[in-house]
Design an enzyme around this catalytic site. Sequence first.
Site, PDB file in Angstrom:
ATOM      1  N   LYS A   1     -50.407  16.075 129.830  1.00  0.00           N
ATOM      2  CA  LYS A   1     -49.495  15.881 131.075  1.00  0.00           C
ATOM      3  C   LYS A   1     -49.878  17.006 131.863  1.00  0.00           C
ATOM      4  O   LYS A   1     -49.017  17.133 132.886  1.00  0.00           O
ATOM      5  CB  LYS A   1     -48.001  16.038 130.760  1.00  0.00           C
ATOM      6  CG  LYS A   1     -47.653  14.866 129.452  1.00  0.00           C
ATOM      7  CD  LYS A   1     -46.262  15.353 129.295  1.00  0.00           C
ATOM      8  CE  LYS A   1     -45.864  14.961 127.924  1.00  0.00           C
ATOM      9  NZ  LYS A   1     -44.380  15.278 127.629  1.00  0.00           N
TER      10      LYS A   1
ATOM     11  N   HIS B   1     -67.894  33.855 116.496  1.00  0.00           N
ATOM     12  CA  HIS B   1     -67.269  33.200 115.506  1.00  0.00           C
ATOM     13  C   HIS B   1     -66.914  34.191 114.255  1.00  0.00           C
ATOM     14  O   HIS B   1     -67.594  34.228 113.354  1.00  0.00           O
ATOM     15  CB  HIS B   1     -68.039  32.036 114.854  1.00  0.00           C
ATOM     16  CG  HIS B   1     -67.450  30.882 114.015  1.00  0.00           C
ATOM     17  ND1 HIS B   1     -66.227  31.075 113.565  1.00  0.00           N
ATOM     18  CD2 HIS B   1     -67.872  29.651 113.630  1.00  0.00           C
ATOM     19  CE1 HIS B   1     -65.832  30.110 112.857  1.00  0.00           C
ATOM     20  NE2 HIS B   1     -66.748  29.152 112.920  1.00  0.00           N
TER      21      HIS B   1
HETATM   22  C1  NCD Z   1     -70.228  26.186 112.862  1.00  0.00           C
HETATM   23  C2  NCD Z   1     -69.647  26.522 114.304  1.00  0.00           C
HETATM   24  O1  NCD Z   1     -68.543  25.651 114.262  1.00  0.00           O
HETATM   25  O2  NCD Z   1     -70.206  27.220 115.127  1.00  0.00           O
HETATM   26  N1  NCD Z   1     -69.565  25.561 111.976  1.00  0.00           N
HETATM   27  C3  NCD Z   1     -68.629  26.514 110.983  1.00  0.00           C
HETATM   28  O3  NCD Z   1     -67.711  26.883 111.614  1.00  0.00           O
HETATM   29  N2  NCD Z   1     -68.829  26.223 110.019  1.00  0.00           N
HETATM   30  C4  NCD Z   1     -71.838  26.047 113.073  1.00  0.00           C
HETATM   31  C5  NCD Z   1     -72.119  24.601 113.541  1.00  0.00           C
HETATM   32  O4  NCD Z   1     -71.218  23.909 114.270  1.00  0.00           O
HETATM   33  O5  NCD Z   1     -73.152  24.490 113.656  1.00  0.00           O
END
Ligand code: NCD
Length: 355
Positions: free
Chosen positions: A116, A171
């Site tokens: 929205k 990550h």
């Molecule tokens: C990874 C990501 O999302 O970066 N996956 C994960 O979290 N295990 C790797 C990927 O997607 O290739």
Amino acid sequence: MAQQYKGWESFKAQPIESKLKYFNHPSSNRLFDIIFAQQFDKPFLQQLFDIANQIRKIAKSQHGSMFLQQLLADKRAMLFFVQPSTRTFMSFLNACHILGMKTSEIRDTATSSEVKGESPEDSIRTFSSYVDLIITRHPDEGFAQKASWVLNSYANRSIPIINGGSGKDQHPTQALLDIYTLSRAFSELGGIDNKRITMIGDLKRGRTVRSLCRLLALYHNVHINFVSPASYCMREDILKFLDQKGVSYHISESLDGCLEDTDAIYATRLQDEHNEKNESSPDLSNYNITAKHLDIIKPSCIIMHPFPRRNEIHTDVDQDPRAHYWKQARNGMWIRAALMLYLFEREHAVKEYVL
Ligand code: NCD
């Protein structure tokens, strides 16, 4: 649509190293928001490994499992995962369950008020009214950082944010489970110090390898091989960081000669969701690990992959004891449980539990 916030652009522009303290708890100075792999140091990693090892032992018995489920039974977590995820989502969700934390989730903005026209920042502020922790996965680089900054600067209810993957950049909790996997695999082999790690695949856009490099640099005399086509090479910022930390590395376009003396193989997939318009994907089959490689790698070498995989590691490798990728995925649940217990400052309970 992202909103304009006074002060955000200048905060964002500051080098990460100079603002790490911002993400700590203001009074205890413990980590509060988990946004970057740069926030972790070696004593912190060791502490987390110890908590995770203890949790997994306690969880083996019914009594232990029930004990763990009380530890965060008064807390609620929100999983805001608007980019595809299987392992990160499932391992966080089940880590919450192990500790008795209640969970809610949004996995697609098409089902939330963003459809929205609500901004992601207002969504985050809304979640913070209901829960005690937010875990995010988002396609935008810097999303988790901004979410944390908005809550800390604007909201009267500031709760921890954990970055479960942001764009092509970071990550940090995958790096935690990867380093935990390496540490467990090498526990009888002198630990991670002096080990050679070979990273293969789309190193340019893979956030897992980028975050893992940050943690490997904390160990002594680690050597990294980066194996990819030139156009998918590890980016300059990480290479510069490794240079500054004195970490030796070797860049190669072929697997030839890289595997024989390596202690860990870390394969990754092509991150083609980040392709530019009309960008075609190359054939990376020369980089795949197959049964023939099992004859040339060391008996103690471990094979890792953050998953999902396509053909980077053939299924005929799966039964070899050196294949660690399934263990690696499960390690994610234990280390994420340890992290959440730490964030709520309840880790003493597991340390004191008599097995
Ligand atoms: C990874 C990501 O999302 O970066 N996956 C994960 O979290 N295990 C790797 C990927 O997607 O290739």
